[in-house]
Design a protein around this motif. Structure first.
Motif, mmCIF file in Angstrom:
data_model
loop_
_atom_site.group_PDB
_atom_site.id
_atom_site.type_symbol
_atom_site.label_atom_id
_atom_site.label_comp_id
_atom_site.label_asym_id
_atom_site.label_seq_id
_atom_site.Cartn_x
_atom_site.Cartn_y
_atom_site.Cartn_z
ATOM 1 N N ARG A 42 0.845 -1.202 0.000
ATOM 2 C CA ARG A 42 0.000 0.000 0.000
ATOM 3 C C ARG A 42 0.880 1.251 0.000
ATOM 4 O O ARG A 42 0.403 2.357 0.231
ATOM 5 C CB ARG A 42 -0.903 -0.007 1.235
ATOM 6 C CG ARG A 42 -2.043 -1.029 1.166
ATOM 7 C CD ARG A 42 -2.564 -1.421 2.548
ATOM 8 N NE ARG A 42 -2.832 -0.317 3.457
ATOM 9 C CZ ARG A 42 -4.040 0.233 3.659
ATOM 10 N NH1 ARG A 42 -5.080 -0.207 2.991
ATOM 11 N NH2 ARG A 42 -4.206 1.214 4.520
ATOM 12 N N HIS A 81 -10.420 4.705 1.271
ATOM 13 C CA HIS A 81 -10.756 3.655 0.303
ATOM 14 C C HIS A 81 -9.911 2.408 0.576
ATOM 15 O O HIS A 81 -8.813 2.497 1.109
ATOM 16 C CB HIS A 81 -10.471 4.115 -1.134
ATOM 17 C CG HIS A 81 -11.300 5.285 -1.558
ATOM 18 N ND1 HIS A 81 -11.518 5.603 -2.876
ATOM 19 C CD2 HIS A 81 -11.978 6.223 -0.858
ATOM 20 C CE1 HIS A 81 -12.273 6.680 -2.954
ATOM 21 N NE2 HIS A 81 -12.565 7.078 -1.741
ATOM 22 N N THR A 82 -10.437 1.252 0.138
ATOM 23 C CA THR A 82 -9.660 0.023 0.255
ATOM 24 C C THR A 82 -8.849 -0.131 -1.024
ATOM 25 O O THR A 82 -9.419 -0.356 -2.091
ATOM 26 C CB THR A 82 -10.595 -1.187 0.442
ATOM 27 O OG1 THR A 82 -11.412 -0.911 1.568
ATOM 28 C CG2 THR A 82 -9.805 -2.460 0.664
ATOM 29 N N ARG A 83 -7.567 0.066 -0.923
ATOM 30 C CA ARG A 83 -6.714 -0.040 -2.118
ATOM 31 C C ARG A 83 -5.462 -0.822 -1.777
ATOM 32 O O ARG A 83 -4.952 -0.760 -0.659
ATOM 33 C CB ARG A 83 -6.290 1.352 -2.612
ATOM 34 C CG ARG A 83 -7.366 2.190 -3.277
ATOM 35 C CD ARG A 83 -7.745 1.685 -4.666
ATOM 36 N NE ARG A 83 -6.611 1.422 -5.546
ATOM 37 C CZ ARG A 83 -6.078 2.312 -6.372
ATOM 38 N NH1 ARG A 83 -6.543 3.537 -6.427
ATOM 39 N NH2 ARG A 83 -5.085 1.973 -7.171
ATOM 40 N N VAL A 84 -4.957 -1.538 -2.777
ATOM 41 C CA VAL A 84 -3.699 -2.244 -2.617
ATOM 42 C C VAL A 84 -3.042 -2.252 -3.996
ATOM 43 O O VAL A 84 -3.744 -2.117 -5.014
ATOM 44 C CB VAL A 84 -3.951 -3.670 -2.062
ATOM 45 C CG1 VAL A 84 -4.668 -4.541 -3.052
ATOM 46 C CG2 VAL A 84 -2.678 -4.341 -1.602
ATOM 47 N N ILE A 138 -6.182 5.710 -0.328
ATOM 48 C CA ILE A 138 -6.050 5.027 0.974
ATOM 49 C C ILE A 138 -6.253 6.039 2.103
ATOM 50 O O ILE A 138 -7.000 5.790 3.060
ATOM 51 C CB ILE A 138 -4.676 4.323 1.091
ATOM 52 C CG1 ILE A 138 -4.605 3.134 0.129
ATOM 53 C CG2 ILE A 138 -4.432 3.856 2.539
ATOM 54 C CD1 ILE A 138 -3.229 2.502 0.006
#
Ligand code: FAD
Ligand code: NAD
Length: 458
Positions: free
Chosen positions: A292, A330-333, A326
């Motif tokens: 991340r 938000h859900t980010r990877v 992020i």
């Protein structure tokens, strides 16, 4: 500037930093961007953009020169010349347009841009220059990279980094390039087309060592046609009064070099950032991060050239967008399958995903398909038959895991290649898509067909 408090603080306004700041601003975070030189960073001011403008101008001039002698197209153009100062002015205008555009985008996203050098006080606070402090919930380090120097050839005088070479106001009669990688070959080719006598000194056994021989061969052939001398397995040992001293396989030699470009790589830049106050470890100068882009310190992210990975503007931008999201919850990877790389040599090289060897190592077996541009109508009709498209697929299910190409104007196919890889295309998918005729894109479909054993045009 009075002391500030914000949600999202970005240090460095290059492609990583300015994209992070714009996206954070769009998402409603109170955002501050600190930049010590010029918004746009290396890429817009002294990297991607001015180099591509120079390459374009050089190509145009070289075309004009080639029409001054008998040519297959029958075009006649007596004694072309170039007003290089004007070329440089045009190139600088392109940079100004783009950096002005970025400043406008930052303003529209309500990002406060602060000029000065940011230095960490602690994990939540930076000081700008000797002045005020900014406290933030999230801090993004996007401080980029700087050229590596060589002890026998310190930058200064006639020994230039890429920044110096792009700022030259005249075309030197002789131009030596130390380092036959991206920068050396892109800028070296441009100066050769502008009329300089160019010599490339490369320490390794081949040019562009990150690419395999099939990709590099057309570039090496073109350099030879342009009159560029290449010394492989050679190192520069010094420069004095227009001469570059080198040590090669045949012993010492000297080369005429009014100007010397040293382009032997770039290193992460964290000078003066006060990282020592954060107890943030670095590895060979790079800041390690997770998937991340988080550093081991909570709330501190790092993106772009200052973290491990390919030093490419589009990677920095994609990371910038991710960290802003992020920070906004938000859900980010980092889940990108495709990271294209384009070398703007003549001809251009594009790669995405695995090479044939990497695919074989990873999957045990791979299907490889090729389509040479000698069999492509568009390539023939535009005098650019050097090169090919190569598609690499996993043997078990024909899933495409890599694509490489070398050819004139091939950079514009990088989008098709990335889409195929990122969307998990199989050879059958690419082979089934109708491509516009006559275009080089047909070579992409034909390479997939060849891997399936059913190419039509070869
Ligand atoms: P940078 O663009 O380096 O920006 C970092 C910014 O941080 C700089 O503006 C710097 O002034 C600022 N800064 C540093 N420390 C501080 C501090 N303490 N406080 C405040 N500000 C600070 N990539 C491509 O993808 N395609 C290309 O065609 C291409 N061509 C290139 C050509 C050349 C000649 C060069 C040199 C590079 C090229 N690159 C290219 C690489 C590309 O420029 C970099 O990958 C990209 O700029 C990295 O972005 P970044 O945001 O990480 O860092
Ligand atoms: P590079 O890693 O592409 O090439 C450096 C070259 O110098 C290599 O071929 C290496 O073998 C050689 N070398 C190393 N030490 C040497 C020595 N002592 N003497 C002679 N040769 C030596 O690095 P670069 O060209 O400086 O570019 C830096 C980075 O900038 C690239 O890796 C790339 O990430 C980025 N960049 C990208 C683009 C693009 O995307 N089109 C263009 C320019 C730069």
């Amino acid at each position: 500037m009075a002391d500030l408090t914000c949600d999202f603080l970005v240090i460095g306004g290059g492609p990583g930093g300015y994209v992070a700041a714009i996206r954070a601003g769009q998402l409603g975070l109170k955002t501050v961007l600190v930049e010590k030189e010029a918004v746009g960073g290396t890429c817009l001011n002294v990297g991607c953009i001015p180099s591509k403008a120079l390459i374009h101008a050089a190509e145009k001039f070289h075309d004009a020169v080639s029409f001054a002698v008998e040519n297959a197209l029958g075009i006649q153009n007596a004694a072309p010349s170039i007003d290089y100062a004007r070329t440089v002015g045009w190139k600088d205008g392109v940079v100004a347009t783009l950096t002005g555009g970025v400043r406008g985008l930052l303003k529209r996203a309500k990002v406060e841009v602060v000029s000065g050098t940011a230095q960490f006080i602690d994990g939540k606070t930076v000081q700008v220059g000797m002045g005020d402090r900014i406290t933030a919930k999230t801090i993004v380090i996007a401080t980029g990279s700087t050229p590596v120097d060589l002890p026998p050839l310190p930058f200064g005088g006639d020994v230039l980094s890429s920044t110096g070479a792009l700022a030259l106001t005249h075309v030197p009669p002789t131009f030596a390039v130390v380092g036959g990688g991206y920068i050396g070959l892109e800028i070296g080719t441009a100066f050769a087309k502008l009329g300089a006598r160019v010599t490339v000194v490369e320490a390794g056994p081949s040019l562009l060592p990150q690419y395999d021989a099939e990709l590099v061969k057309p570039v090496a052939k073109r350099l030879e046609a342009l009159g560029v001398t290449v010394h492989l397995n050679a190192r520069a040992t010094g420069h004095e009064a227009g001469r570059l001293w080198i040590e090669g396989p045949d012993g010492p030699a000297q080369i005429d070099a009014d100007k010397v470009l040293v382009a032997v790589g770039r290193k992460p830049y964290t000078d003066g950032l006060g990282l020592e106050r954060l107890s943030l470890p670095t590895q060979r100068g790079f800041i390690p991060v997770n998937d991340r882009c988080e550093t081991p310190m909570r709330g501190v992210f790092a993106i772009g050239d200052v973290i491990p990975g390919p030093m490419l503007a589009h990677r920095a931008m994609a990371e910038g967008e991710m960290v802003a999201e992020i920070a906004a919850g938000h859900t980010r990877v980092w889940d990108k399958q495709a990271m294209p790389a384009t070398c703007f040599t003549d001809p251009e090289i594009v790669t995405v995903g695995l090479s044939p060897q990497e695919a074989k190592d990873q999957f045990g077996a791979a299907k490889i398909g090729r389509f040479p541009f000698t069999a492509n109508g568009r390539a023939l009709a535009t005098e650019g038959t050097e090169g090919m498209v190569r598609v690499v697929a996993r043997a078990e299910d024909n899933r495409i895991v890599g694509i490489q190409a070398v050819g004139q104007g091939i950079s514009e196919l990088s989008s098709a290649f990335s889409i195929a890889l990122d969307m998990g295309a199989r050879l059958e998918d690419v082979a089934a898509i109708v491509q516009s005729h006559p275009t080089r894109s047909e070579g992409f479909a034909e390479a997939a067909m060849q891997a399936l054993g059913r190419a039509v045009h070869i």
